[in-house]
Motif scaffolding. Structure first.
Motif, mmCIF file in Angstrom:
data_model
loop_
_atom_site.group_PDB
_atom_site.id
_atom_site.type_symbol
_atom_site.label_atom_id
_atom_site.label_comp_id
_atom_site.label_asym_id
_atom_site.label_seq_id
_atom_site.Cartn_x
_atom_site.Cartn_y
_atom_site.Cartn_z
ATOM 1 N N GLY A 262 1.180 -1.399 -0.414
ATOM 2 C CA GLY A 262 -0.233 0.339 0.138
ATOM 3 C C GLY A 262 1.207 1.294 0.128
ATOM 4 O O GLY A 262 0.312 2.182 -0.168
ATOM 5 N N THR A 263 2.001 0.949 -0.068
ATOM 6 C CA THR A 263 3.442 2.500 -0.242
ATOM 7 C C THR A 263 3.339 3.112 -1.931
ATOM 8 O O THR A 263 2.956 2.523 -2.899
ATOM 9 C CB THR A 263 4.311 1.739 0.328
ATOM 10 N N THR A 264 2.928 4.500 -2.449
ATOM 11 C CA THR A 264 2.755 4.704 -2.557
ATOM 12 C C THR A 264 3.933 5.593 -3.243
ATOM 13 O O THR A 264 5.145 5.755 -2.352
ATOM 14 C CB THR A 264 2.371 6.040 -2.766
ATOM 15 N N ILE A 265 4.466 4.484 -4.313
ATOM 16 C CA ILE A 265 5.663 4.202 -4.844
ATOM 17 C C ILE A 265 6.478 5.656 -6.060
ATOM 18 O O ILE A 265 7.282 6.631 -5.986
ATOM 19 C CB ILE A 265 6.198 3.636 -6.021
ATOM 20 N N GLY A 266 5.090 6.283 -6.413
ATOM 21 C CA GLY A 266 5.344 7.012 -7.682
ATOM 22 C C GLY A 266 4.310 7.993 -7.560
ATOM 23 O O GLY A 266 3.330 7.246 -7.168
ATOM 24 N N ALA A 267 4.097 8.884 -7.979
ATOM 25 C CA ALA A 267 2.516 10.164 -8.667
ATOM 26 C C ALA A 267 3.437 11.049 -10.006
ATOM 27 O O ALA A 267 4.078 11.747 -8.753
ATOM 28 C CB ALA A 267 2.116 10.683 -7.295
ATOM 29 N N ILE A 268 2.256 11.221 -10.411
ATOM 30 C CA ILE A 268 2.427 11.438 -12.135
ATOM 31 C C ILE A 268 1.443 12.222 -12.751
ATOM 32 O O ILE A 268 0.163 11.489 -12.349
ATOM 33 C CB ILE A 268 3.960 11.347 -13.338
ATOM 34 N N SER A 269 1.344 13.685 -13.108
ATOM 35 C CA SER A 269 0.661 13.766 -14.048
ATOM 36 C C SER A 269 0.682 14.365 -15.717
ATOM 37 O O SER A 269 2.025 15.112 -15.828
ATOM 38 C CB SER A 269 -0.249 15.208 -13.427
ATOM 39 N N CYS A 270 0.942 13.917 -16.325
ATOM 40 C CA CYS A 270 0.433 14.050 -17.369
ATOM 41 C C CYS A 270 -0.428 14.431 -18.110
ATOM 42 O O CYS A 270 -1.822 14.220 -18.405
ATOM 43 C CB CYS A 270 0.336 12.470 -18.615
ATOM 44 N N ASP A 271 -0.273 16.190 -18.826
ATOM 45 C CA ASP A 271 -1.103 16.777 -19.166
ATOM 46 C C ASP A 271 -1.196 17.288 -20.550
ATOM 47 O O ASP A 271 -0.470 17.104 -21.845
ATOM 48 C CB ASP A 271 -0.240 17.863 -18.235
ATOM 49 N N GLY A 272 -2.131 17.853 -20.853
ATOM 50 C CA GLY A 272 -2.475 18.244 -22.648
ATOM 51 C C GLY A 272 -2.105 17.346 -23.482
ATOM 52 O O GLY A 272 -2.886 16.191 -23.028
#
Length: 227
Positions: A140-150
């Motif tokens: 349940g540990t968040t390893i990574g988070a990203i936002s891909c835009d446009g």
């Protein structure tokens, strides 16, 4: 509201037919205040009944958005989701590509829909603003988070190129793929909708889809040495 029953009083303005139109400010109706005690309450005589009130431009805009059936879409990834390919296993130390696999107007845009009523028409245009991704370990540990835009929001489907090359548009870097196990990918799409009515009104409606989740498996690449 209105009444077609003549009664004594000045409201009828000397007429014995027609309609009385009662106007109550919205705040009084919402607070259940007696109309006669509300500032702005008035009664008018009219020769004919008021026309039926149609939906507002904002209501029609919401209907147009509902007709779009906006969706996050199906997750495409390297390695492929274990649900669609149980034998697929990725390798530690390689980048993870991310994309929307079922490309359609309601998953990557642009999309346009219209709704009408009461003599009014609203046209809404939706574009995919961004997709936010999270990568979570088995505990349940968040390893990574990203936002891909446009323009990068839909991602780029993996085309079989060098597997050590990162996605040109959307994905996790190799540094986040550092341990074996089952990882959970979650994607959430955020849409921007602009609308215009035939009456000259317009506005924007942000729309967030339900998150989509899938799992991928990561393994270690074993080197076999033979004498």
């Amino acid at each position: 509201m209105f009444s077609d029953n003549p009664q004594d009083g000045n409201d009828w303005e000397g007429h014995d037919d027609g309609f009385l139109v009662e106007c109550t400010p919205p705040e009084c109706a919402q607070n259940d205040t007696p109309p006669e005690a509300c500032d702005g309450y008035a009664v008018y005589w009219r020769p004919s009944a008021p026309a039926a009130t149609g939906p507002s431009a904002e209501e029609l805009a919401q209907r147009a958005v509902a007709a779009m059936n906006l969706s996050m879409g199906q997750i495409g990834s390297t390695p492929p989701a274990s649900g669609s390919n149980p034998s697929a296993v990725g390798t530690i130390g390689l980048p993870i590509w991310l994309w929307i696999a079922n490309r359609a107007e309601n998953t990557i845009g642009p999309i346009t829909r219209s709704a009408g009523g009461g003599g009014l028409t609203v046209t809404a245009a939706g574009t995919l603003d961004r997709v936010e991704w999270t990568l979570t370990s088995a505990n349940g540990t968040t390893i990574g988070a990203i936002s891909c835009d446009g323009a990068n929001a839909p991602g780029t489907p993996y085309d079989g190129r060098n597997s050590a090359e990162p996605s040109p548009t959307c994905g996790f870097g190799a540094d986040l793929n550092s341990s074996p196990g089952t990882l959970t990918l979650t994607g959430t799409a955020y849409w921007a909708v602009e609308w215009q009515s035939s009456g000259g009104q317009g506005g924007q409606i942000p729309f967030t889809t339900q998150p989509i989740t899938t799992q991928i498996r990561i393994g270690e690449l074993q080197a076999l040495l033979r004498n």
